[in-house]
Design an enzyme around this catalytic site. Structure first.
Site, PDB file in Angstrom:
ATOM      1  CB  CYS A 128      -0.967   0.151   1.045  1.00 25.21           C
ATOM      2  SG  CYS A 128      -0.246  -0.776   2.765  1.00 25.21           S
ATOM      3  CG  HIS A 242      -0.674   4.123   4.114  1.00 17.32           C
ATOM      4  ND1 HIS A 242      -1.414   3.715   5.342  1.00 17.32           N
ATOM      5  CD2 HIS A 242      -0.189   2.932   3.789  1.00 17.32           C
ATOM      6  CE1 HIS A 242      -1.451   2.422   5.632  1.00 17.32           C
ATOM      7  NE2 HIS A 242      -0.463   1.973   4.657  1.00 17.32           N
TER       8      HIS A 242
HETATM    9  N1  LIG Z   1      -4.438  -3.732   4.894  1.00 15.33           N
HETATM   10  C1  LIG Z   1      -3.981  -3.054   3.886  1.00 15.33           C
HETATM   11  O1  LIG Z   1      -3.764  -1.717   3.836  1.00 15.33           O
HETATM   12  C2  LIG Z   1      -3.191  -4.099   2.904  1.00 15.33           C
HETATM   13  C3  LIG Z   1      -2.787  -3.215   1.648  1.00 15.33           C
HETATM   14  C4  LIG Z   1      -1.864  -3.821   0.631  1.00 15.33           C
HETATM   15  C5  LIG Z   1      -2.100  -5.117   0.786  1.00 15.33           C
HETATM   16  N2  LIG Z   1      -2.293  -5.926   2.026  1.00 15.33           N
HETATM   17  C6  LIG Z   1      -2.081  -7.282   2.029  1.00 15.33           C
HETATM   18  O2  LIG Z   1      -3.509  -7.846   1.563  1.00 15.33           O
HETATM   19  C7  LIG Z   1      -3.673  -9.114   2.430  1.00 15.33           C
HETATM   20  C8  LIG Z   1      -4.989  -8.937   3.147  1.00 15.33           C
HETATM   21  O3  LIG Z   1      -4.920  -8.177   4.211  1.00 15.33           O
HETATM   22  P1  LIG Z   1      -5.758  -7.539   5.343  1.00 15.33           P
HETATM   23  O4  LIG Z   1      -5.518  -6.414   5.917  1.00 15.33           O
HETATM   24  O5  LIG Z   1      -7.481  -7.595   4.736  1.00 15.33           O
HETATM   25  O6  LIG Z   1      -5.889  -8.834   6.297  1.00 15.33           O
HETATM   26  P2  LIG Z   1      -6.884  -9.157   7.261  1.00 15.33           P
HETATM   27  O7  LIG Z   1      -7.667  -8.022   7.808  1.00 15.33           O
HETATM   28  O8  LIG Z   1      -5.938 -10.071   8.410  1.00 15.33           O
HETATM   29  O9  LIG Z   1      -7.814 -10.441   6.617  1.00 15.33           O
HETATM   30  C9  LIG Z   1      -7.321 -11.672   6.163  1.00 15.33           C
HETATM   31  C10 LIG Z   1      -8.283 -12.290   5.573  1.00 15.33           C
HETATM   32  O10 LIG Z   1      -7.750 -13.420   4.962  1.00 15.33           O
HETATM   33  C11 LIG Z   1      -8.404 -14.874   4.968  1.00 15.33           C
HETATM   34  N3  LIG Z   1      -7.549 -15.805   5.168  1.00 15.33           N
HETATM   35  C12 LIG Z   1      -6.474 -15.758   6.181  1.00 15.33           C
HETATM   36  N4  LIG Z   1      -5.389 -16.836   5.512  1.00 15.33           N
HETATM   37  C13 LIG Z   1      -6.407 -17.629   4.762  1.00 15.33           C
HETATM   38  C14 LIG Z   1      -6.066 -18.737   4.053  1.00 15.33           C
HETATM   39  N5  LIG Z   1      -5.189 -19.753   4.267  1.00 15.33           N
HETATM   40  N6  LIG Z   1      -6.984 -19.363   3.228  1.00 15.33           N
HETATM   41  C15 LIG Z   1      -8.076 -18.496   2.928  1.00 15.33           C
HETATM   42  N7  LIG Z   1      -8.390 -17.245   3.633  1.00 15.33           N
HETATM   43  C16 LIG Z   1      -7.518 -16.834   4.408  1.00 15.33           C
HETATM   44  C17 LIG Z   1      -8.965 -14.431   6.645  1.00 15.33           C
HETATM   45  O11 LIG Z   1     -10.076 -15.321   6.632  1.00 15.33           O
HETATM   46  P3  LIG Z   1     -10.954 -15.715   8.171  1.00 15.33           P
HETATM   47  O12 LIG Z   1     -11.655 -13.976   8.150  1.00 15.33           O
HETATM   48  O13 LIG Z   1     -11.861 -16.693   7.805  1.00 15.33           O
HETATM   49  O14 LIG Z   1      -9.832 -15.645   9.384  1.00 15.33           O
HETATM   50  C18 LIG Z   1      -9.412 -12.910   6.659  1.00 15.33           C
HETATM   51  O15 LIG Z   1     -10.660 -12.846   6.039  1.00 15.33           O
HETATM   52  C19 LIG Z   1      -2.317  -9.356   3.164  1.00 15.33           C
HETATM   53  O16 LIG Z   1      -1.606 -10.102   2.266  1.00 15.33           O
HETATM   54  C20 LIG Z   1      -1.848  -7.838   3.226  1.00 15.33           C
HETATM   55  O17 LIG Z   1      -0.581  -7.845   3.411  1.00 15.33           O
HETATM   56  C21 LIG Z   1      -3.120  -5.161   2.726  1.00 15.33           C
END
Ligand SMILES: NC(=O)c1ccc[n+]([C@@H]2O[C@H](COP(=O)([O-])OP(=O)(O)OC[C@H]3O[C@@H](n4cnc5c(N)ncnc54)[C@H](OP(=O)(O)O)[C@@H]3O)[C@@H](O)[C@H]2O)c1
Length: 344
Positions: A128, A242
């Site tokens: 991000c 951000h």
């Molecule tokens: N947040 C940001 O600003 C941002 C920006 C760029 C990239 N990212 C990336 O985007 C991704 C998601 O981030 P987030 O912030 O949304 O994370 P998050 O809020 O922690 O949510 C993660 C989600 O992924 C699911 N999950 C985790 N492990 C899994 C698996 N093995 N199989 C299937 N589903 C799975 C979880 O399922 P459950 O709900 O069932 O537990 C949850 O719904 C990460 O890789 C992060 O680094 C995030």
């Protein structure tokens, strides 16, 4: 209009925004399959989605799989990404697992969309912080050839996921009740009413993994590893958006006027200017960027000591341009250019 079967994997901070962006942009979804670790029903903006458990078979018949699961060995993209491709889907991943793989394009459509042309089934979304930085940096580099970038970030807690947002809310509530915050949750220290420059894992040279991501991803996206990129990443107690304070040195002479001319023409960038009537430097804030598609640039100013340097402030929604929106824009570009079919 042709429709595409879409999977969204993960319904955390990014996954939910993915559903919102797909709906808002009227993405031509045929079937929309929502997956996570745990099956349940979720409601987003009054619309209800059945979430199914992620399995390899669930990707059968899917054209585009948008991954927003956690990273690493047991994360969604590593466990199911290649499997989804082998079953015919194009995978667009938000995590870091594939970003530096030379076979995987790392793409911001407005900056290096052409890199999508030769994808081999997996496409990566940048971090991000990189995405927000490169929206203005890409066009400025093309116009003035950026030699050096020094950036300090003001990163919202949602960058660390949905749980981190809850942690900030509960820490703030405890603090305001006069209680001592003892549970730091997703953070190495109290984040409410505080600022953390030690939020990420720091290597033996003192560089955080988040800082290194910005360096490497900037080089890959701009296709130029001569750019000296110095980064200090900092977590601040905002929920979404951000902010980044940026200093650049350029090969060609640059003025704020010339830079703003370039940025005004840059797709997806909105230049916020000082009002000549009141002389106040109107300035984009994380709060105003939340839920917006544009990346906002303000306080573009000359360096007092060099005609080949510039300073500016940039803000973007980390969950939208930094993740969900960018991923959906990649999918839209694949369709528009007829590049959806993998060249593997
Ligand atoms: N947040 C940001 O600003 C941002 C920006 C760029 C990239 N990212 C990336 O985007 C991704 C998601 O981030 P987030 O912030 O949304 O994370 P998050 O809020 O922690 O949510 C993660 C989600 O992924 C699911 N999950 C985790 N492990 C899994 C698996 N093995 N199989 C299937 N589903 C799975 C979880 O399922 P459950 O709900 O069932 O537990 C949850 O719904 C990460 O890789 C992060 O680094 C995030």
């Amino acid at each position: 209009m042709k429709k595409y079967n879409v999977a969204v994997v993960g319904v955390g901070a990014v996954g939910v925004e993915m559903l919102r962006v797909l709906h808002n942009r009227k993405f031509p979804c045929g079937t929309l399959k929502v997956m996570a670790r745990r099956p349940r029903t979720i409601v987003v903006d009054g619309r209800s989605y059945d979430v199914v458990e992620t399995t390899a078979q669930a990707f059968d018949g899917i054209d585009i799989a948008l991954f927003a699961g956690t990273e690493g060995e047991k994360g969604a993209a590593v466990t199911f990404g290649k499997e989804a491709v082998s079953r015919g889907a194009v995978v667009i991943d938000n995590g870091a697992d594939y970003r530096m793989d030379p076979r995987v394009p790392l793409v911001i459509p407005e900056v290096n969309g052409d890199a999508l042309k030769n994808h081999q089934g997996i496409i990566a979304n940048p971090n991000c912080t990189t995405a927000v930085l490169l929206m203005p940096l890409g066009p400025l580099h093309r116009a003035f050839r950026v030699k050096r970038v020094v950036v300090s970030t003001y990163q919202a807690v949602s960058g660390a996921g949905g749980k981190a947002m809850d942690d900030l809310r509960s820490q703030a509530a405890s603090f305001l009740k006069g209680e001592k915050v003892i549970d730091f949750g997703s953070f190495p220290d109290q984040i409410a009413f505080n600022v953390l420059a030690n939020n990420w894992k720091i290597d033996d040279q003192g560089v955080s993994n988040e800082e290194l991501k910005v360096v490497k991803e900037t080089h890959k996206i701009l296709g130029d590893d001569r750019i000296a990129v110095s980064v200090t990443t900092v977590r601040v107690p905002t929920l979404v958006g951000h902010g980044e304070s940026v200093y650049i040195e350029t090969e060609k002479d640059v003025t704020p006027q010339a830079a703003m001319e370039v940025l005004r023409r840059a797709p997806g960038v909105c230049v916020v200017e000082a009002d000549p009537q009141d002389g106040i430097a109107h300035c984009p804030t994380p709060l105003m960027s939340a839920g917006k598609e544009a990346t906002f640039v303000g306080r573009v100013r000359a360096d007092l000591f060099s005609s080949k340097a510039l300073l500016f402030w940039v803000v973007g929604d980390n969950l939208w341009k930094g993740a969900a929106l960018n991923a959906v824009q990649i999918a839209e570009m694949l369709i528009e250019k007829d590049w959806l079919k993998s060249t593997k």
